[in-house]
Design an enzyme around this catalytic site. Structure first.
Site, short mmCIF file in Angstrom:
data_model
loop_
_atom_site.label_atom_id
_atom_site.label_comp_id
_atom_site.label_asym_id
_atom_site.label_seq_id
_atom_site.Cartn_x
_atom_site.Cartn_y
_atom_site.Cartn_z
CG ASP A 133 -39.28 16.17 -44.99
OD1 ASP A 133 -40.17 15.85 -45.83
OD2 ASP A 133 -39.57 16.61 -43.86
C1 BGC Z 1 -43.05 16.31 -44.25
C2 BGC Z 1 -42.80 14.81 -44.21
C3 BGC Z 1 -43.64 14.12 -45.26
C4 BGC Z 1 -43.34 14.73 -46.61
C5 BGC Z 1 -44.15 14.11 -47.73
C6 BGC Z 1 -42.93 16.88 -45.65
O1 BGC Z 1 -43.40 18.19 -45.70
O2 BGC Z 1 -42.18 16.97 -43.37
O3 BGC Z 1 -43.10 14.31 -42.94
O4 BGC Z 1 -43.42 12.75 -45.23
O5 BGC Z 1 -43.63 16.11 -46.59
O6 BGC Z 1 -45.48 14.49 -47.60
#
Ligand code: BGC
Length: 811
Positions: A224
């Site tokens: 993530d």
């Molecule tokens: C989220 C993810 C997301 C990523 C990119 C994170 O804050 O938890 O689900 O894919 O950001 O935007």
């Protein structure tokens, strides 16, 4: 290309070249490597559209129904079609990998991203998720199953330690990942921010031991965003790709760790092989041509799928579908009637090309026959609406919208752009020609030609220093501070400052907002808000009641928005925001023919529910909301949904809290979440899991169930259902299990389901697959089957299970 060829390509690269590939090139893309035949690969959120590389209203994306809505359809074909549509969108936007689906469970509706996850149930989540993944990947686009694992709420999400017992982990939280990996072969899995039982997920042994070792996952584990926290531990673990870039704890530090012998080069090689395998799958090697993606007509699919997810929760005296024949006037009321709330907040938001509000949809469908009157009655949001192109013009070009200029630290202009919304987000970049670290200030200007005399509300929401002037008079000047320390809060839960400005129709004023960008920031986000004069709250409530009284029926559209349901924070109440409950009571007193439409991504409390004749739950239904609603209210389409989550009647127990204690969140309820918790506590929810009425009636006339099965075997049951109503309809046959035995169990658990369309008066013979896993439980590190008699319960929801049969499981 064979595995041998992939490995040969890896061997041809230097350690530096290999390690470079393992961190993103920027926020949304991966490094190319000509020596490996690899082009740049682009990733994007997900899951209700494909945003692309810009967080920007000028780069629009088809906005599908929210995952709760897709799960409410209980329709794997529909989830597959939506996945295909997303693949076509991805290809249109130059995206190779979609960062979706989100398959964490609805452990508690307080969880802020509940709208973004499918269901409280691991089987329903796994089946819908697998179909979604197959749909996306059928278009040559990678799907990313996220967030692995136990990222079921948002409070302290970067650090929280989810303490989950082995059984709950296997039977609930890992189960959808397992089903999807085994059945759909996803090309990526995203490692979550949180820790599980003490270890942060980007370093967790579950990645190698369970995901790859037991389930045979051969894709890329992507972190993530900013979740990689170490060099050595994560370098040795099953994580392949640290996002975003260009900086991460890997890079040169990982090269040094390999040279110093703290991380094996073979670990790096394995990651690069996984990455090249992904590249091959998305046609990013050797200038390959991707397969054709089939878009169909998105608006037709989106309209149909939104209606398929609507859950008719209550319909006394057949008020729905509305008999508009004899009606002269319908009052379409409520804050969410005016503004379609099509999605939730955070990384899951996209900019749809258009949205159809309930008011627009009903006007388009009924406006010629019936007079439609409207007022909002109450607010569902506290943040001001972003300044829109219908109100302001760009002073540079005269076009509808706003002028944005990027200024350096000395306020000299270094770039600019024209925008059509006051909601502004720059992530990792301020545009191609603007060096991201040179921007000191962002200036936004718009000319307002006043349409209505009265007090206008203007304001800013964001974090940091802002100066807002109106015709050079400063009206706001100061610093707005974030409530917590997750940087995404500036986007999803910004503090706001507003001011009321009396203006006269015909007057022209220039709004100018200047924001000081924080040093070292790689972007910023804020909203210039602007609203026209409005009635006071009391007058607005009274006006809504007057309109309802003057009409033959009222359609009251209430709900939440991306402001109250979002990534980055949990909800602290399930109550509808603002004075919406009061609005229901006032409208209902004025007109008993009131249909309440609840437009939320997750459950909210409906304290008036027993007094309202018809309640329709729409979720966040995507850009075609209003058209789908008109189809369903008039009976052109059936509200096909069944609840994928228990709809609680009150706050608190048995819903688990999402608030960690001393950095840990104890999943003390173990395997008892959702309906299992309600049944165990003997608490009656507002609506049970699986509930949904539709527009026809059904009789369960029989089922073929084997008297005994062998442990470890999948079985197919056949269930006979008759459509006893007078119109065609769609039924979701649900099969639950129960068991009195030595092993602790939920009162019931979902074992299988199937959806079927049946003509009036006809009977259907519906096959329902029950997989071997349904009879198993996790004990002492293995899947076990307790021999003996289980009871199968078959029906239309957990609250209506007319058929029961015993099945003996032979060891
Ligand atoms: C989220 C993810 C997301 C990523 C990119 C994170 O804050 O938890 O689900 O894919 O950001 O935007």
């Amino acid at each position: 290309m064979s595995e041998v060829d992939l490995r040969a390509r890896v061997r041809a690269l230097s350690l530096e070249q290999k390690v470079r590939l393992l961190t993103g090139a920027d926020f949304w893309s991966l490094h190319p490597e000509p020596d490996a035949g690899l082009r740049r690969v682009v990733v994007s959120d997900g899951p209700v559209g494909v945003r692309g590389e810009a967080f920007d209203e000028r780069s629009t994306s088809a906005n599908t129904p929210s995952p709760t809505s897709l799960a409410a359809s209980w329709d794997v074909d529909l989830a597959h079609r939506v996945g295909r549509l997303l693949a076509a969108e991805a290809r249109r936007k130059g995206v190779d990998v979609l960062l979706a689906p989100t398959v964490n469970l609805h452990r508690s509706p307080y969880g802020g991203r509940h709208f973004e996850c499918f269901s409280e149930d691991p089987l329903l989540t796994g089946e819908i998720g697998a179909a979604y993944v197959r749909g996306v990947q059928s278009g040559g686009v990678g799907a990313t199953v996220k967030h692995f694992v136990a990222n079921d709420s948002e409070t302290d999400r970067m650090t929280v330690d989810a303490r989950v017992d082995e059984r709950a982990l296997r039977e609930l939280y890992l189960a959808p990942f397992e089903r999807i990996v085994r059945e759909a072969g996803p090309w990526l899995v995203m490692a979550a921010y949180n820790r599980v039982n003490g270890t942060t997920m980007t370093e967790h042994p579950l990645l190698d031991e369970v995901l790859r070792g037991e389930w045979g996952f051969d894709g890329v584990v992507i972190s993530d965003w900013f979740a990689t926290r170490s060099t050595d531990e994560s370098g040795r673990a099953g994580l392949d790709l640290a996002m975003p870039g260009p900086d991460s704890p890997w890079g040169q530090q990982l090269v040094d760790a390999v040279r110093a012998g703290r991380v094996d080069e073979s670990d790096v090689d394995a990651k690069v092989v996984n990455l090249l395998r992904l590249a091959q799958r998305v046609s990013a090697l050797d200038a390959a041509e991707p397969p054709a993606a089939h878009a169909g007509r998105p608006e037709v699919e989106l309209r149909r799928s939104a209606a398929a997810g609507f859950v008719l929760a209550r319909n006394e005296d057949g008020l729905l579908p509305l008999n508009t024949g004899g009606m002269r006037r319908i009052a379409v009321l409520g804050p969410n009637a005016r503004v379609a709330r099509t999605l939730g907040g955070g990384s899951a938001s996209v900019f749809p090309p258009y949205t159809v509000s309930p008011l627009e949809g009903l006007r388009a469908r009924l406006g010629d026959e019936v007079e439609i009157v409207h007022t909002t009655g109450a607010r569902s949001t506290e943040l001001l609406d972003p300044a829109s192109a219908s109100l302001v013009t760009d002073p540079e070009t005269g076009e509808p919208g706003l002028s944005v200029r990027f200024l350096d630290a000395d306020r000299a202009p270094i770039g600019g752009e024209h925008r059509t919304s006051g909601k502004l987000i720059w992530m990792g970049s301020f545009g191609a020609d603007v060096p991201v670290d040179a921007v000191g200030f962002v200036e936004v200007r718009g000319v307002l030609r006043v349409q209505e005399t009265g007090v206008h509300r203007v304001g800013v929401a964001g974090a940091g220093h802002f100066t807002l002037t109106i015709d050079d008079d400063p009206v706001i000047d100061g610093v707005l501070e974030l409530p917590g320390d997750d940087p995404i809060e500036a986007m999803v839960r910004p503090p706001q400052r507003t001011v009321g400005v009396p203006l006269t129709a015909g007057q022209e004023v220039e709004l100018r907002l200047v924001h000081r960008v924080a040093p070292d920031a790689i972007g910023t986000t804020f909203t210039l808000g602007l609203e026209q004069p409005a009635r006071g709250e009391e007058d607005e409530l009274a006006h809504a009641a007057e309109l309802a009284a003057s009409a033959d029926a009222a359609v009251l559209v209430l709900g939440t928005s991306d402001e109250s349901e979002s990534e980055g924070f949990d909800r602290d109440t399930l109550a509808l925001p603002g004075r919406q409950d009061e609005l229901v009571r006032r409208v209902l007193a004025a007109n008993p023919n009131t249909v309440v439409v609840v437009n939320s991504g997750a459950p909210v409390l409906l304290p008036w529910v027993d007094d309202v004749p018809a309640v329709l739950l729409s979720w966040f239904p995507g850009q075609e909301f209003g058209n789908a609603l008109a189809d369903v209210l008039t009976g052109d389409a059936e509200p096909g949904g069944r609840l994928p989550v228990t709809w609680p009647a009150a706050e608190g127990a048995p819903l688990p809290s999402t608030l960690p204690q001393d950095g840990a969140l104890d999943y003390a309820e173990s395997i008892h979440i959702g309906h299992r918790a309600f049944e165990r506590a003997g608490v009656e929810p507002a609506f049970r899991f699986g509930h949904g009425l539709g527009y026809t009636t059904w009789e369960y006339t029989g089922a073929d169930v084997p008297a005994s099965i062998a442990a470890g075997e999948d079985v197919e049951l056949r269930v006979r259902v008759r459509n006893t109503g007078s119109r065609a309809g769609r039924e979701v046959v649900q099969v639950y299990l129960s068991r009195e035995g030595a092993v602790e169990r939920p009162a019931h658990w979902l074992a299988g389901f199937a959806a079927v369309d049946v003509e009036p008066g006809e009977e259907a013979d519906v096959p329902v697959r029950i997989s071997a896993r349904a009879w198993q439980h996790w004990q002492d590190g293995a899947w076990c089957t307790e021999p003996g008699a289980f009871t199968l319960h078959i029906g239309r929801s957990l609250g209506e299970l007319p058929i029961a049969a015993e099945v003996k499981v032979e060891p």
